[in-house]
Motif scaffolding. Structure first.
Motif, PDB file in Angstrom:
ATOM      1  N   LEU A   6     -18.226 -19.494  -8.039  1.00 23.83           N
ATOM      2  CA  LEU A   6     -17.847 -18.354  -8.816  1.00 23.83           C
ATOM      3  C   LEU A   6     -17.946 -16.831  -8.149  1.00 23.83           C
ATOM      4  N   GLY A   7     -18.656 -16.630  -7.179  1.00 22.96           N
ATOM      5  CA  GLY A   7     -18.642 -15.500  -6.541  1.00 22.96           C
ATOM      6  C   GLY A   7     -17.754 -15.528  -5.472  1.00 22.96           C
ATOM      7  N   LEU A   8     -17.174 -16.598  -4.791  1.00 25.77           N
ATOM      8  CA  LEU A   8     -16.117 -16.358  -3.995  1.00 25.77           C
ATOM      9  C   LEU A   8     -14.846 -16.317  -4.596  1.00 25.77           C
ATOM     10  N   PHE A   9     -14.630 -16.913  -5.764  1.00 21.21           N
ATOM     11  CA  PHE A   9     -13.408 -16.489  -6.539  1.00 21.21           C
ATOM     12  C   PHE A   9     -13.349 -15.084  -6.876  1.00 21.21           C
ATOM     13  N   ILE A  10     -14.364 -14.482  -7.169  1.00 18.33           N
ATOM     14  CA  ILE A  10     -14.507 -13.137  -7.697  1.00 18.33           C
ATOM     15  C   ILE A  10     -14.173 -12.217  -6.338  1.00 18.33           C
ATOM     16  N   PHE A  11     -14.911 -12.753  -5.377  1.00 15.99           N
ATOM     17  CA  PHE A  11     -14.726 -11.810  -4.159  1.00 15.99           C
ATOM     18  C   PHE A  11     -13.356 -12.016  -3.664  1.00 15.99           C
ATOM     19  N   ILE A  12     -12.688 -12.986  -3.784  1.00 15.76           N
ATOM     20  CA  ILE A  12     -11.112 -13.219  -3.136  1.00 15.76           C
ATOM     21  C   ILE A  12     -10.210 -12.358  -4.053  1.00 15.76           C
ATOM     22  N   ARG A  13     -10.386 -12.288  -5.378  1.00 18.94           N
ATOM     23  CA  ARG A  13      -9.757 -11.535  -6.208  1.00 18.94           C
ATOM     24  C   ARG A  13      -9.700 -10.168  -6.078  1.00 18.94           C
ATOM     25  N   ILE A  14     -10.845  -9.734  -5.983  1.00 14.10           N
ATOM     26  CA  ILE A  14     -11.305  -8.143  -5.896  1.00 14.10           C
ATOM     27  C   ILE A  14     -10.634  -7.674  -4.229  1.00 14.10           C
ATOM     28  N   THR A  15     -10.978  -8.628  -3.234  1.00 11.64           N
ATOM     29  CA  THR A  15     -10.531  -8.275  -2.013  1.00 11.64           C
ATOM     30  C   THR A  15      -8.918  -8.117  -1.861  1.00 11.64           C
ATOM     31  N   ALA A  16      -8.285  -9.022  -2.531  1.00 12.26           N
ATOM     32  CA  ALA A  16      -6.867  -9.095  -2.439  1.00 12.26           C
ATOM     33  C   ALA A  16      -6.281  -7.857  -3.214  1.00 12.26           C
ATOM     34  N   PHE A  17      -7.006  -7.394  -4.359  1.00 13.65           N
ATOM     35  CA  PHE A  17      -6.558  -6.251  -5.027  1.00 13.65           C
ATOM     36  C   PHE A  17      -6.649  -5.157  -4.081  1.00 13.65           C
ATOM     37  N   MET A  18      -8.007  -4.861  -3.141  1.00 10.28           N
ATOM     38  CA  MET A  18      -8.305  -3.697  -2.486  1.00 10.28           C
ATOM     39  C   MET A  18      -7.201  -3.733  -1.266  1.00 10.28           C
ATOM     40  N   VAL A  19      -6.807  -4.880  -0.928  1.00 12.38           N
ATOM     41  CA  VAL A  19      -5.757  -4.887   0.387  1.00 12.38           C
ATOM     42  C   VAL A  19      -4.470  -3.981   0.210  1.00 12.38           C
ATOM     43  N   ILE A  20      -4.166  -4.010  -1.288  1.00 11.31           N
ATOM     44  CA  ILE A  20      -2.639  -3.347  -1.337  1.00 11.31           C
ATOM     45  C   ILE A  20      -2.760  -2.231  -2.505  1.00 11.31           C
ATOM     46  N   SER A  21      -4.225  -2.123  -3.018  1.00 12.69           N
ATOM     47  CA  SER A  21      -4.234  -1.055  -4.205  1.00 12.69           C
ATOM     48  C   SER A  21      -4.175   0.475  -3.505  1.00 12.69           C
ATOM     49  N   PRO A  22      -3.755   1.458  -4.246  1.00 14.88           N
ATOM     50  CA  PRO A  22      -4.152   3.017  -3.633  1.00 14.88           C
ATOM     51  C   PRO A  22      -5.448   3.156  -3.491  1.00 14.88           C
ATOM     52  N   VAL A  23      -5.881   4.118  -2.947  1.00 13.11           N
ATOM     53  CA  VAL A  23      -7.267   4.662  -2.606  1.00 13.11           C
ATOM     54  C   VAL A  23      -8.129   3.714  -1.554  1.00 13.11           C
ATOM     55  N   MET A 126      -5.046  13.270  -3.942  1.00 11.31           N
ATOM     56  CA  MET A 126      -6.045  14.336  -4.392  1.00 11.31           C
ATOM     57  C   MET A 126      -6.281  14.268  -5.774  1.00 11.31           C
ATOM     58  N   MET A 127      -5.058  14.109  -6.424  1.00 12.48           N
ATOM     59  CA  MET A 127      -5.135  14.306  -7.969  1.00 12.48           C
ATOM     60  C   MET A 127      -6.041  13.067  -8.567  1.00 12.48           C
ATOM     61  N   VAL A 128      -5.723  11.853  -7.839  1.00 11.47           N
ATOM     62  CA  VAL A 128      -6.634  10.689  -8.612  1.00 11.47           C
ATOM     63  C   VAL A 128      -8.277  10.854  -8.654  1.00 11.47           C
ATOM     64  N   PHE A 129      -8.565  11.639  -7.230  1.00 11.07           N
ATOM     65  CA  PHE A 129      -9.977  11.581  -7.136  1.00 11.07           C
ATOM     66  C   PHE A 129     -10.339  12.865  -8.115  1.00 11.07           C
ATOM     67  N   LEU A 130      -9.483  13.797  -8.267  1.00  5.79           N
ATOM     68  CA  LEU A 130      -9.819  14.912  -9.222  1.00  5.79           C
ATOM     69  C   LEU A 130      -9.790  14.451 -10.530  1.00  5.79           C
ATOM     70  N   THR A 131      -9.181  13.669 -11.051  1.00  5.90           N
ATOM     71  CA  THR A 131      -8.958  12.871 -12.502  1.00  5.90           C
ATOM     72  C   THR A 131      -9.789  11.883 -12.463  1.00  5.90           C
ATOM     73  N   ASN A 132     -10.600  11.150 -11.595  1.00 10.89           N
ATOM     74  CA  ASN A 132     -11.308  10.050 -11.549  1.00 10.89           C
ATOM     75  C   ASN A 132     -10.814   8.897 -12.203  1.00 10.89           C
ATOM     76  N   LEU A 133      -9.498   8.710 -11.539  1.00  9.29           N
ATOM     77  CA  LEU A 133      -8.810   7.442 -11.930  1.00  9.29           C
ATOM     78  C   LEU A 133      -9.107   6.285 -11.017  1.00  9.29           C
ATOM     79  N   HIS A 134      -9.747   6.629  -9.892  1.00  7.65           N
ATOM     80  CA  HIS A 134     -10.363   5.694  -8.989  1.00  7.65           C
ATOM     81  C   HIS A 134     -11.304   4.670  -9.943  1.00  7.65           C
ATOM     82  N   HIS A 135     -12.080   5.148 -10.608  1.00 10.70           N
ATOM     83  CA  HIS A 135     -13.036   4.451 -11.672  1.00 10.70           C
ATOM     84  C   HIS A 135     -12.449   3.594 -12.565  1.00 10.70           C
ATOM     85  N   TYR A 136     -11.404   4.014 -13.115  1.00 10.62           N
ATOM     86  CA  TYR A 136     -10.623   3.340 -14.118  1.00 10.62           C
ATOM     87  C   TYR A 136     -10.004   2.000 -13.279  1.00 10.62           C
ATOM     88  N   LEU A 137      -9.610   2.309 -12.134  1.00 10.98           N
ATOM     89  CA  LEU A 137      -8.919   1.108 -11.157  1.00 10.98           C
ATOM     90  C   LEU A 137     -10.216  -0.032 -11.056  1.00 10.98           C
TER      91      LEU A 137
END
Length: 253
Positions: A6-23, A126-137
């Motif tokens: 379970l931890g491996l599958f969760i880690f893979i999905r999150i890592t794949a997201f972080m590879v291409i996502s903004p921020v 800059m606007m992403v961090f000012l509006t805290n959108l990275h938290h919503y990501l």
């Protein structure tokens, strides 16, 4: 064994997201930092995932891993669409102003980037961090495990149509951002063309480049408040796009 899978599958999905996502996909961020962040999110998420059945078949295990990678990349790509539109707007402006000849390799992006494209990109970041959108990501990725369980990723026609619609909205946003500066550069070209017909002795080419550069920058400063207001309005759509995609995938299953 169940918790390890379970931890491996969760880690893979999150890592794949972080590879291409903004921020999170910035090349300036050390890889060890990304791994630590993905591990921390995995630890936070693993307790909220239920009804997971361990997989004993090696072929099925590899298939689920591949599906998780693709789903993570898809989420990251959709959240990146707003930034893609911003970069397209910068390239359109550079082409009209004449900065396309000044493109250089940017190690931050790992590619040839335009001058206004970088300016708009960092302004958007800059606007992403000012509006805290990275938290919503981050919240959207964590919630995806409740809406789309491990391995339950399917695509149907409605989901594909939604992605195509997002592409059209991205180009619409790019044109909206680039229009004021592109139009001002076109007006300068028209005025210089009329001037060259009236006074042929003037070297219009030598006058045009610095004039278009100066006027485009002045226009950028004049419309900067409106640009920031538009970015604050359009940036939450990147989270909305990703969440709608996750809900669509969840409904398919």
């Amino acid at each position: 064994m169940e918790q390890v899978q379970l931890g491996l599958f969760i880690f893979i999905r999150i890592t794949a997201f972080m590879v291409i996502s903004p921020v999170f996909s910035q090349k300036g961020i050390p890889n060890i930092t990304k791994v630590i962040l993905a591990s921390a999110l995995m630890i936070v998420t693993i307790s909220s995932v239920s009804n997971f059945v361990p997989i004993d078949n090696l072929f099925l295990f590899a298939f689920v891993v591949w599906k998780e990678v693709l789903f993570g990349l898809a989420m990251g790509f959709l959240s990146q669409l707003v930034f893609t539109g911003v970069e397209i707007a910068g390239q359109m402006i550079d082409f009209q102003v004449g900065f396309s000849m000044a493109q250089a390799f940017d190690p931050t992006f790992g590619m040839m980037t335009s001058q206004y494209g970088k300016l708009y990109y960092w302004l958007t970041l800059m606007m992403v961090f000012l509006t805290n959108l990275h938290h919503y990501l981050i919240k959207g990725v964590i919630n995806s495990f409740q809406l789309v369980p491990i391995g339950a990723v399917n695509m149907q026609g409605t989901t594909v149509e939604g992605v195509i619609k997002l592409f059209s909205l991205t180009f619409e946003m790019a044109i909206h951002l680039a229009a004021p500066l592109v139009i001002s550069a076109v007006i300068v070209d028209l005025l210089l063309g009329m001037l060259s017909r009236t006074i042929p002795q003037i070297n219009v080419l030598m006058m045009g480049m610095p004039m278009k550069t100066s006027i485009s920058f002045i226009m950028f400063l004049l419309i900067l408040p409106s640009t920031l207001e538009y970015l604050v309005k359009i940036l939450p759509k990147s989270i909305q796009y990703m969440n709608e995609f996750i809900h669509a995938i969840g409904q398919v299953r």
